[in-house]
Design a protein around this motif. Structure first.
Motif, short mmCIF file in Angstrom:
data_model
loop_
_atom_site.label_atom_id
_atom_site.label_comp_id
_atom_site.label_asym_id
_atom_site.label_seq_id
_atom_site.Cartn_x
_atom_site.Cartn_y
_atom_site.Cartn_z
N THR A 1 4.68 4.37 2.93
CA THR A 1 3.72 5.25 2.24
C THR A 1 2.81 6.04 3.18
O THR A 1 2.10 6.94 2.72
CB THR A 1 2.81 4.44 1.30
OG1 THR A 1 1.99 3.56 2.09
CG2 THR A 1 3.62 3.65 0.29
N GLN A 2 2.80 5.68 4.48
CA GLN A 2 1.87 6.25 5.46
C GLN A 2 0.42 6.00 5.06
O GLN A 2 -0.47 6.78 5.37
CB GLN A 2 2.11 7.75 5.67
CG GLN A 2 3.45 8.09 6.27
CD GLN A 2 3.79 7.31 7.53
OE1 GLN A 2 4.77 6.60 7.55
NE2 GLN A 2 2.99 7.43 8.57
N LYS A 3 0.18 4.88 4.36
CA LYS A 3 -1.17 4.49 3.97
C LYS A 3 -1.33 2.98 4.14
O LYS A 3 -0.40 2.22 3.91
CB LYS A 3 -1.45 4.86 2.52
CG LYS A 3 -1.54 6.35 2.28
CD LYS A 3 -1.95 6.64 0.87
CE LYS A 3 -2.00 8.13 0.63
NZ LYS A 3 -3.25 8.73 1.03
N THR B 1 2.72 10.49 10.69
CA THR B 1 4.11 10.01 10.66
C THR B 1 4.58 9.53 12.03
O THR B 1 5.54 8.77 12.12
CB THR B 1 5.06 11.11 10.16
OG1 THR B 1 4.91 12.26 11.00
CG2 THR B 1 4.75 11.48 8.72
N SER C 1 -4.47 9.05 4.85
CA SER C 1 -3.06 9.22 5.19
C SER C 1 -2.90 9.04 6.70
O SER C 1 -3.66 9.61 7.48
CB SER C 1 -2.57 10.60 4.79
OG SER C 1 -2.57 10.73 3.39
N LYS D 1 -5.02 5.94 14.17
CA LYS D 1 -4.82 7.26 13.55
C LYS D 1 -5.29 8.36 14.49
O LYS D 1 -4.59 9.36 14.70
CB LYS D 1 -5.57 7.32 12.23
CG LYS D 1 -5.49 8.65 11.51
CD LYS D 1 -6.34 8.62 10.24
CE LYS D 1 -6.26 9.87 9.43
NZ LYS D 1 -6.78 11.06 10.06
N SER E 1 -2.84 0.53 2.27
CA SER E 1 -3.41 0.38 0.92
C SER E 1 -4.39 -0.79 0.82
O SER E 1 -5.25 -0.78 -0.06
CB SER E 1 -2.29 0.21 -0.10
OG SER E 1 -1.50 -0.92 0.23
#
Length: 91
Positions: free
Chosen positions: A28-30, A42, A39, A3, A32
């Motif tokens: 989802t750009q996560k 992109t 987040s 990130k 989970s």
């Protein structure tokens, strides 16, 4: 780590060990499973295909829990490697 690099506009590919996690992160750009509250940028490329992830790499950052610290044999030919431990053991 991925990130942070992607946020600096450094082309970054994150290898997801499981195809289903790759699909979740890309949609989802996560992440989970491990960081649901974060987040992801992109421009972060996520793949579960390790060969694809390293095929055009100049630098490989291997960020895994510290108890798994050896580089896999197929990464030995990459000249620049960084080992980043996400957790230090208690002493």
């Amino acid at each position: 780590m991925a990130k942070l690099l992607a946020e600096k506009n450094i082309h970054t590919t994150l290898w997801a060990r499981r195809p289903e996690l790759e699909k979740v992160i890309n949609s989802t750009q996560k992440n989970s499973d491990y960081l649901p509250e974060i987040s992801l940028p992109t421009n972060l490329v996520v793949t579960s295909d390790l060969a694809k992830a390293i095929s055009k790499s100049d630098l490989w950052v291997y960020a895994i829990p510290s108890k798994f610290t050896d580089f896999p044999n197929h990464l030995q030919n990459i000249q620049k490697k960084v080992k980043f431990c996400k957790r230090l053991p208690k002493i």
